[in-house]
Design an enzyme around this catalytic site. Structure first.
Site, PDB file in Angstrom:
ATOM      1  N   ARG A   1       1.576  -3.154 -10.951  1.00  0.00           N
ATOM      2  CA  ARG A   1       0.399  -2.414 -10.507  1.00  0.00           C
ATOM      3  C   ARG A   1      -0.672  -2.354 -11.597  1.00  0.00           C
ATOM      4  O   ARG A   1      -1.872  -2.345 -11.315  1.00  0.00           O
ATOM      5  CB  ARG A   1       0.785  -0.994 -10.070  1.00  0.00           C
ATOM      6  CG  ARG A   1      -0.378  -0.264  -9.436  1.00  0.00           C
ATOM      7  CD  ARG A   1       0.067   0.951  -8.685  1.00  0.00           C
ATOM      8  NE  ARG A   1       0.556   1.996  -9.568  1.00  0.00           N
ATOM      9  CZ  ARG A   1       0.779   3.256  -9.173  1.00  0.00           C
ATOM     10  NH1 ARG A   1       0.557   3.598  -7.918  1.00  0.00           N
ATOM     11  NH2 ARG A   1       1.217   4.161 -10.022  1.00  0.00           N
TER      12      ARG A   1
ATOM     13  N   ARG B   1      -3.445   0.775  -0.428  1.00  0.00           N
ATOM     14  CA  ARG B   1      -2.702   0.727  -1.691  1.00  0.00           C
ATOM     15  C   ARG B   1      -2.870   2.067  -2.401  1.00  0.00           C
ATOM     16  O   ARG B   1      -3.960   2.650  -2.375  1.00  0.00           O
ATOM     17  CB  ARG B   1      -3.206  -0.380  -2.624  1.00  0.00           C
ATOM     18  CG  ARG B   1      -3.295  -1.759  -2.023  1.00  0.00           C
ATOM     19  CD  ARG B   1      -1.989  -2.298  -1.512  1.00  0.00           C
ATOM     20  NE  ARG B   1      -0.971  -2.498  -2.532  1.00  0.00           N
ATOM     21  CZ  ARG B   1       0.266  -2.898  -2.263  1.00  0.00           C
ATOM     22  NH1 ARG B   1       0.630  -3.119  -1.015  1.00  0.00           N
ATOM     23  NH2 ARG B   1       1.136  -3.056  -3.225  1.00  0.00           N
ATOM     24  N   ILE B   2      -1.784   2.515  -3.025  1.00  0.00           N
ATOM     25  CA  ILE B   2      -1.866   3.743  -3.821  1.00  0.00           C
ATOM     26  C   ILE B   2      -2.412   3.392  -5.197  1.00  0.00           C
ATOM     27  O   ILE B   2      -1.989   2.413  -5.815  1.00  0.00           O
ATOM     28  CB  ILE B   2      -0.473   4.408  -3.903  1.00  0.00           C
ATOM     29  CG1 ILE B   2      -0.103   4.970  -2.522  1.00  0.00           C
ATOM     30  CG2 ILE B   2      -0.465   5.513  -4.956  1.00  0.00           C
ATOM     31  CD1 ILE B   2       1.296   5.548  -2.446  1.00  0.00           C
ATOM     32  N   LEU B   3      -3.392   4.154  -5.651  1.00  0.00           N
ATOM     33  CA  LEU B   3      -4.023   3.895  -6.955  1.00  0.00           C
ATOM     34  C   LEU B   3      -3.469   4.857  -8.005  1.00  0.00           C
ATOM     35  O   LEU B   3      -3.142   6.003  -7.706  1.00  0.00           O
ATOM     36  CB  LEU B   3      -5.543   4.058  -6.837  1.00  0.00           C
ATOM     37  CG  LEU B   3      -6.220   3.056  -5.883  1.00  0.00           C
ATOM     38  CD1 LEU B   3      -7.648   3.480  -5.575  1.00  0.00           C
ATOM     39  CD2 LEU B   3      -6.188   1.650  -6.466  1.00  0.00           C
TER      40      LEU B   3
ATOM     41  N   ASN C   1     -11.885   9.505   0.175  1.00  0.00           N
ATOM     42  CA  ASN C   1     -10.926   8.849   1.058  1.00  0.00           C
ATOM     43  C   ASN C   1     -11.017   9.482   2.440  1.00  0.00           C
ATOM     44  O   ASN C   1     -11.279  10.678   2.558  1.00  0.00           O
ATOM     45  CB  ASN C   1      -9.501   9.027   0.514  1.00  0.00           C
ATOM     46  CG  ASN C   1      -8.453   8.364   1.403  1.00  0.00           C
ATOM     47  OD1 ASN C   1      -8.635   7.235   1.867  1.00  0.00           O
ATOM     48  ND2 ASN C   1      -7.350   9.060   1.652  1.00  0.00           N
TER      49      ASN C   1
ATOM     50  N   HIS D   1      -8.670  10.173   5.790  1.00  0.00           N
ATOM     51  CA  HIS D   1      -7.260  10.217   6.182  1.00  0.00           C
ATOM     52  C   HIS D   1      -7.162  10.701   7.627  1.00  0.00           C
ATOM     53  O   HIS D   1      -7.804  11.684   7.996  1.00  0.00           O
ATOM     54  CB  HIS D   1      -6.488  11.165   5.254  1.00  0.00           C
ATOM     55  CG  HIS D   1      -5.027  11.185   5.542  1.00  0.00           C
ATOM     56  ND1 HIS D   1      -4.196  10.139   5.187  1.00  0.00           N
ATOM     57  CD2 HIS D   1      -4.241  12.094   6.170  1.00  0.00           C
ATOM     58  CE1 HIS D   1      -2.966  10.425   5.581  1.00  0.00           C
ATOM     59  NE2 HIS D   1      -2.954  11.592   6.177  1.00  0.00           N
TER      60      HIS D   1
ATOM     61  N   GLU E   1      -2.665  13.263  -6.793  1.00  0.00           N
ATOM     62  CA  GLU E   1      -1.695  13.480  -5.711  1.00  0.00           C
ATOM     63  C   GLU E   1      -2.167  12.764  -4.450  1.00  0.00           C
ATOM     64  O   GLU E   1      -3.346  12.868  -4.075  1.00  0.00           O
ATOM     65  CB  GLU E   1      -1.568  14.973  -5.402  1.00  0.00           C
ATOM     66  CG  GLU E   1      -0.783  15.752  -6.434  1.00  0.00           C
ATOM     67  CD  GLU E   1       0.683  15.338  -6.505  1.00  0.00           C
ATOM     68  OE1 GLU E   1       1.334  15.244  -5.435  1.00  0.00           O
ATOM     69  OE2 GLU E   1       1.166  15.095  -7.626  1.00  0.00           O
TER      70      GLU E   1
HETATM   71  C1  GAR Z   1      -8.349   4.610   9.684  1.00  0.00           C
HETATM   72  O1  GAR Z   1      -7.816   5.293  10.783  1.00  0.00           O
HETATM   73  C2  GAR Z   1      -8.110   5.386   8.409  1.00  0.00           C
HETATM   74  O2  GAR Z   1      -8.220   6.777   8.558  1.00  0.00           O
HETATM   75  C3  GAR Z   1      -6.699   4.993   8.084  1.00  0.00           C
HETATM   76  O3  GAR Z   1      -6.644   3.619   8.384  1.00  0.00           O
HETATM   77  C4  GAR Z   1      -7.573   3.315   9.427  1.00  0.00           C
HETATM   78  C5  GAR Z   1      -8.468   2.181   8.968  1.00  0.00           C
HETATM   79  O4  GAR Z   1      -9.290   1.710  10.011  1.00  0.00           O
HETATM   80  N1  GAR Z   1      -6.400   5.254   6.714  1.00  0.00           N
HETATM   81  C6  GAR Z   1      -5.184   5.579   6.276  1.00  0.00           C
HETATM   82  O5  GAR Z   1      -4.221   5.659   6.984  1.00  0.00           O
HETATM   83  C7  GAR Z   1      -5.111   5.817   4.782  1.00  0.00           C
HETATM   84  N2  GAR Z   1      -3.775   6.168   4.403  1.00  0.00           N
HETATM   85  P1  GAR Z   1     -10.580   0.823   9.664  1.00  0.00           P
HETATM   86  O6  GAR Z   1     -10.130  -0.306   8.745  1.00  0.00           O
HETATM   87  O7  GAR Z   1     -11.015   0.287  11.016  1.00  0.00           O
HETATM   88  O8  GAR Z   1     -11.608   1.707   9.019  1.00  0.00           O
END
Ligand code: GAR
Length: 197
Positions: A65, A91-93, A107, A109, A143
């Site tokens: 990493r 990816r986790i940073l 971010n 979520h 976190e």
């Molecule tokens: C989105 O729903 C986002 O919230 C999620 O991935 C999708 C990406 O869609 N993110 C996570 O789960 C982060 N852990 P997109 O590529 O069409 O924006």
């Protein structure tokens, strides 16, 4: 104007709405879309929007990493972003990487944090019998899926909802929420964004 880099791994629909939002009197501009997967659908979308793109494939680095992040950092530093938006970046940073943009990395979520950090958020909300669900934009801290919340969008879970229907209904909420949060954040406005359906 604040320079924004957007990190993606997949379809890039959130990236697309962010890029499209940064026009006119917006306090920020997109300077780079970076993917860790060469075949991310979002790369073509970014190119169509005339935003520079880069790929830093994580796979050749294996479990190293530190080396992956060193390459990520090298590419990002050439674009000199003030703000980094993670938009479906899977990816986790490391904390060491984050400190280069401390307090300036956002971010999105797909849950109402602090509920359901990590993966499979829609299935977990249904399994828990929750009546509401949604998405959150937050400042990235060491976190996972933690850090100060900048905005949330909510919907009611319907009795016949599945993980798939929920995902399909949350995604447009993400597209409404993330650009609003980024605009406020880039303007230095700390007021959280709340969207209810
Ligand atoms: C989105 O729903 C986002 O919230 C999620 O991935 C999708 C990406 O869609 N993110 C996570 O789960 C982060 N852990 P997109 O590529 O069409 O924006």
């Amino acid at each position: 104007t604040r320079r924004v880099a957007i990190l993606i791994s997949g379809g890039g629909s959130n990236m697309e709405t962010l890029v499209k939002s940064m026009t006119g009197d917006h306090p920020a501009r997109p300077v780079l879309v970076l993917s860790n997967t060469p075949d991310a659908g979002g790369l073509a979308k970014a190119r169509a929007l005339h935003v520079p793109t880069s790929v830093v494939d994580h796979r050749p680095f294996g479990k190293d990493r530190v080396a992956f992040e060193a390459e990520l950092l090298k590419v990002l530093k050439t674009a000199k972003p003030d703000i980094i938006c993670l938009a479906g970046f899977m990816r986790i940073l490391s904390p060491e990487f984050m400190q280069h943009w401390s307090g300036q990395m956002l971010n999105i979520h797909p849950s109402l944090l602090p509920k359901y950090k990590g993966l499979h958020t829609h299935a977990r909300a249904i399994a828990a019998g929750d009546s509401e669900h949604g998405c959150t934009v937050h400042v990235v801290t060491p976190e996972l899926d933690d850090g100060p919340i900048l905005g949330q969008a909510k919907l009611r879970i319907q009795p016949d909802d599945t993980a798939q229907t929920l995902a399909a209904r949350v995604l447009p909420l993400e597209h409404a929420l993330y650009p609003k949060v980024l605009r406020r954040f880039a303007a230095g406005d700390p007021t959280p964004v709340t969207l209810e359906q």
